[in-house]
Design a protein around this motif. Structure first.
Motif, PDB file in Angstrom:
ATOM      1  N   ASP A 399       0.559  -0.900  -0.045  1.00 21.95           N
ATOM      2  CA  ASP A 399      -0.381   0.195  -0.113  1.00 21.95           C
ATOM      3  C   ASP A 399       0.645   1.171   0.083  1.00 21.95           C
ATOM      4  OD1 ASP A 399      -2.679  -1.808   0.361  1.00 21.95           O
ATOM      5  OD2 ASP A 399      -2.090  -1.893   2.314  1.00 21.95           O
ATOM      6  N   GLU A 400       1.788   1.100   0.539  1.00 23.97           N
ATOM      7  CA  GLU A 400       2.870   2.719   0.544  1.00 23.97           C
ATOM      8  C   GLU A 400       3.597   2.596  -0.670  1.00 23.97           C
ATOM      9  OE1 GLU A 400       2.986   0.025   3.465  1.00 23.97           O
ATOM     10  OE2 GLU A 400       0.899   1.499   3.788  1.00 23.97           O
ATOM     11  N   THR A 401       3.797   1.456  -1.394  1.00 21.92           N
ATOM     12  CA  THR A 401       4.776   1.731  -2.773  1.00 21.92           C
ATOM     13  C   THR A 401       4.106   2.876  -3.892  1.00 21.92           C
ATOM     14  OG1 THR A 401       5.066  -1.226  -2.932  1.00 21.92           O
ATOM     15  CG2 THR A 401       5.222   0.150  -5.030  1.00 21.92           C
ATOM     16  N   PRO A 402       5.460   2.969  -4.052  1.00 19.60           N
ATOM     17  CA  PRO A 402       4.496   5.133  -4.791  1.00 19.60           C
ATOM     18  C   PRO A 402       4.819   4.463  -6.589  1.00 19.60           C
ATOM     19  CG  PRO A 402       7.216   5.780  -3.774  1.00 19.60           C
ATOM     20  CD  PRO A 402       6.182   3.769  -3.802  1.00 19.60           C
ATOM     21  N   LEU A 403       3.063   5.198  -6.733  1.00 16.67           N
ATOM     22  CA  LEU A 403       2.858   4.648  -8.064  1.00 16.67           C
ATOM     23  C   LEU A 403       3.618   5.854  -9.122  1.00 16.67           C
ATOM     24  CD1 LEU A 403      -1.332   4.285  -8.861  1.00 16.67           C
ATOM     25  CD2 LEU A 403       0.089   5.453  -9.872  1.00 16.67           C
ATOM     26  N   LYS A 404       4.201   5.711  -9.416  1.00 15.97           N
ATOM     27  CA  LYS A 404       5.319   5.917 -10.292  1.00 15.97           C
ATOM     28  C   LYS A 404       5.864   5.034 -11.536  1.00 15.97           C
ATOM     29  CE  LYS A 404       9.333   5.345  -8.321  1.00 15.97           C
ATOM     30  NZ  LYS A 404      10.733   5.911  -7.463  1.00 15.97           N
ATOM     31  N   THR A 405       5.841   5.934 -12.473  1.00 20.81           N
ATOM     32  CA  THR A 405       6.694   5.314 -13.867  1.00 20.81           C
ATOM     33  C   THR A 405       7.687   4.622 -13.294  1.00 20.81           C
ATOM     34  OG1 THR A 405       5.978   7.184 -15.631  1.00 20.81           O
ATOM     35  CG2 THR A 405       7.725   5.609 -16.308  1.00 20.81           C
ATOM     36  N   GLN A 406       7.880   3.076 -13.749  1.00 16.31           N
ATOM     37  CA  GLN A 406       8.824   2.203 -13.293  1.00 16.31           C
ATOM     38  C   GLN A 406      10.104   2.456 -14.394  1.00 16.31           C
ATOM     39  OE1 GLN A 406       7.583  -0.740 -11.078  1.00 16.31           O
ATOM     40  NE2 GLN A 406       6.529   2.004 -11.288  1.00 16.31           N
ATOM     41  N   PRO A 407      11.172   2.104 -13.124  1.00 15.28           N
ATOM     42  CA  PRO A 407      12.651   2.321 -13.683  1.00 15.28           C
ATOM     43  C   PRO A 407      13.239   1.854 -15.400  1.00 15.28           C
ATOM     44  CG  PRO A 407      12.213   1.953 -11.433  1.00 15.28           C
ATOM     45  CD  PRO A 407      11.302   1.131 -12.574  1.00 15.28           C
ATOM     46  N   ASN A 408      12.443   0.685 -15.476  1.00 19.22           N
ATOM     47  CA  ASN A 408      12.934   0.311 -16.569  1.00 19.22           C
ATOM     48  C   ASN A 408      12.512   0.507 -18.176  1.00 19.22           C
ATOM     49  OD1 ASN A 408      15.003  -1.306 -17.193  1.00 19.22           O
ATOM     50  ND2 ASN A 408      14.091  -2.732 -18.609  1.00 19.22           N
ATOM     51  N   TYR A 409      11.078   1.819 -17.763  1.00 19.56           N
ATOM     52  CA  TYR A 409      10.263   2.348 -18.764  1.00 19.56           C
ATOM     53  C   TYR A 409      11.318   2.731 -20.131  1.00 19.56           C
ATOM     54  CZ  TYR A 409       7.701   6.138 -21.143  1.00 19.56           C
ATOM     55  OH  TYR A 409       6.665   6.939 -22.328  1.00 19.56           O
ATOM     56  N   PRO A 410      11.255   2.206 -21.517  1.00 21.49           N
ATOM     57  CA  PRO A 410       9.700   2.432 -21.909  1.00 21.49           C
ATOM     58  C   PRO A 410       9.222   0.347 -22.058  1.00 21.49           C
ATOM     59  CG  PRO A 410      11.075   2.912 -23.729  1.00 21.49           C
ATOM     60  CD  PRO A 410      12.034   3.046 -22.843  1.00 21.49           C
ATOM     61  N   PHE A 411      10.131  -0.428 -21.007  1.00 16.55           N
ATOM     62  CA  PHE A 411      10.466  -1.687 -21.796  1.00 16.55           C
ATOM     63  C   PHE A 411       9.705  -2.043 -20.573  1.00 16.55           C
ATOM     64  CE2 PHE A 411      13.547   0.496 -24.876  1.00 16.55           C
ATOM     65  CZ  PHE A 411      12.975  -0.461 -26.000  1.00 16.55           C
ATOM     66  N   ALA A 412       9.648  -3.663 -20.703  1.00 17.43           N
ATOM     67  CA  ALA A 412       9.274  -4.923 -19.465  1.00 17.43           C
ATOM     68  C   ALA A 412      10.620  -4.236 -18.232  1.00 17.43           C
ATOM     69  CB  ALA A 412       9.021  -6.232 -20.089  1.00 17.43           C
ATOM     70  N   HIS A 413      10.106  -4.612 -17.202  1.00 10.32           N
ATOM     71  CA  HIS A 413      10.570  -4.690 -16.145  1.00 10.32           C
ATOM     72  C   HIS A 413      12.389  -5.951 -16.083  1.00 10.32           C
ATOM     73  CE1 HIS A 413      10.245  -8.163 -13.468  1.00 10.32           C
ATOM     74  NE2 HIS A 413       8.730  -8.226 -14.321  1.00 10.32           N
ATOM     75  N   TRP A 414      11.437  -7.039 -16.924  1.00  7.41           N
ATOM     76  CA  TRP A 414      12.269  -8.622 -16.171  1.00  7.41           C
ATOM     77  C   TRP A 414      13.780  -7.671 -17.545  1.00  7.41           C
ATOM     78  CZ3 TRP A 414      11.424  -9.635 -21.396  1.00  7.41           C
ATOM     79  CH2 TRP A 414      10.011  -9.867 -21.907  1.00  7.41           C
TER      80      TRP A 414
END
Length: 453
Positions: A399-414
């Motif tokens: 619930d505390e995880t910030p909702l924001k653009t993910q670090p690996n944008y614009p590709f999948a996290h893996w």
């Protein structure tokens, strides 16, 4: 229903590029129409502290990037995936991100290549000028585009495209075999078909061709091979139009983009290609016209169809786009390539369901309307809530995880963890679970295909 979906992203793309380039001073170029020579404006230095050698379009080091060979054969293509795009951002606003294009990925290859080429041919033969067209003044630019595409495919994919007759482009032309489709393309002079036909038999992207008119110095669309516009965009209605006319319905165009677009077109250099990705949500995988952009005339039961669709069938249609200038004619080439990713297959990618829900409810009002997010959000929200709770139960987010653009944008996290990653070879999607068979046309109930597809 909305009309210029791909060109919406095109406009946003140009706006941000101009913003990033606003501190560089480059010369404007003049491009004469077919059968005339290209004339350059007075060249200027980029900066007094870091001058570069001059070129035809602004100041330049004269180096147009060439691709690095990717040694995959036709059998390997059947299991090869393009880069896994995840172009989801929060905050979500009009100036979406743009990146310098690695020329290796100008015309990408993946396991759906054959499907895209087949669909292009079917749509061209069935719909003709609705999706393919060229004005006489655009002929030379289209020929240069054809030559550029052929050279790129042969250099990038030497095991997939074989030169059978290697003549000079200016006098003799070439004969090439597409080893994936098995088709032999005879491009000896004089050409036996329109150059855009050859382009569409080689690359799975849509192509738009823009030229500057020497009479008024403004840019016009002179050709297009666009079988997969996604909405109700018809090439025949846009050919010969100035870019202002083409972008009439684009959100923020009058307010934020109109003044800068002509300046950007004039300053763009052949060695500075760029790319970006836009997206919207639908519940089908049709390439020509997605369900969400159908009209009542062709899809009178759309609301009923939407209501009866399992939420797990919803997907994101990513419009992967590039922009580059050709060096001889000065034509500006915009490409667009639709790729489908199901929401279900992204369910365990951290924060993706949360960002999607946030955008479709709280994104800019004009964008919500333009992309028809309002149509699908009530249907999708309970499903997204389930996926969000699933991620919490799995410990992927809290619930505390910030909702924001993910670090690996614009590709999948893996992507960063994929052992197959190479700077010049793109990515292979991990595991057998990453399968998009639902995308293939033959998997659909033909009775649900609208008259305009």
């Amino acid at each position: 229903m909305l009309d210029l979906l791909s060109f919406t992203s095109f406009s946003i793309c140009l706006c941000l590029v101009l913003y990033l380039a606003q501190n560089q001073i480059r010369a404007l170029s003049k491009v004469l129409f077919a059968k005339k020579e290209v004339v350059s404006d007075k060249e200027r230095k980029l900066s007094s502290s870091n001058p570069k050698p001059s070129s035809l379009y602004g100041n330049s080091n004269g180096t147009i990037p060439k691709p690095t060979p990717l040694m995959i054969n036709p059998d390997e293509v059947k299991n090869y995936d393009d880069r896994p795009w995840r172009p989801f951002r929060w905050p979500y606003h009009q100036t979406m991100s743009i990146f310098k294009l690695d020329i290796n990925h100008w015309l990408d290859m993946d396991k759906y290549y054959q499907h895209y080429i087949d669909e292009k041919e079917r749509i061209r033969l069935k719909y003709g000028e609705e999706n393919f067209g060229m004005l006489p003044e655009g002929y030379d630019a289209c020929v240069e585009l054809m030559e550029t595409v052929v050279d790129h495919m042969v250099e990038r994919y030497p095991l997939l495209f074989t030169i059978l007759k290697d003549g000079d482009w200016q006098t003799a032309g070439k004969v090439l075999k597409n080893e994936v489709t098995g088709e032999v393309l005879d491009m000896t002079r004089p050409l036996k078909d329109d150059p855009l036909v050859y382009v569409s038999k080689l690359a799975k992207e849509d192509f738009y061709v823009v030229l500057k008119n020497p009479q008024d110095g403004l840019h016009y669309m002179v050709a297009g091979a666009v079988p997969f516009p996604g909405g109700s965009f018809f090439i025949k209605d846009k050919l010969g139009n100035h870019i202002d006319t083409i972008h009439r319905d684009v959100p923020y165009y009058e307010k934020s983009l109109k003044k800068s677009m002509e300046r950007w077109f004039g300053r763009m250099r052949p060695e500075d290609p760029v790319e970006r990705a836009s997206w919207y949500i639908t519940w089908d995988a049709k390439l020509k016209v997605s369900n969400i952009y159908q009209t009542e005339k062709f899809f009178p039961n759309m609301e009923k169809d939407l209501e009866e669709t399992d939420p797990r069938q919803f997907n994101v249609r990513v419009e992967r786009q590039t922009l580059r200038r050709l060096p001889k004619t000065g034509a500006i080439i915009f490409t667009n390539h639709p790729i489908y990713y199901s929401i279900e297959e992204m369910k365990d990618e951290p924060m993706i369901p949360s960002i999607l829900k946030k955008i479709i409810h709280e994104g800019p009002e004009d964008i919500l309307k333009y992309k028809n997010f309002e149509m699908v959000r009530d249907k999708l929200s309970p499903y997204l809530d389930e996926l969000i709770q699933r991620q919490k139960d799995l410990g992927l987010i809290t619930d505390e995880t910030p909702l924001k653009t993910q670090p690996n944008y614009p590709f999948a996290h893996w992507v960063k963890d994929n052992i197959n990653v190479s700077e010049n070879e793109g990515w292979n999607n991990p595991g057998t679970g990453y399968d998009k068979k639902h995308m293939k046309t033959e998997g659909f109930d033909a009775s649900k295909l609208a008259g305009n597809e």
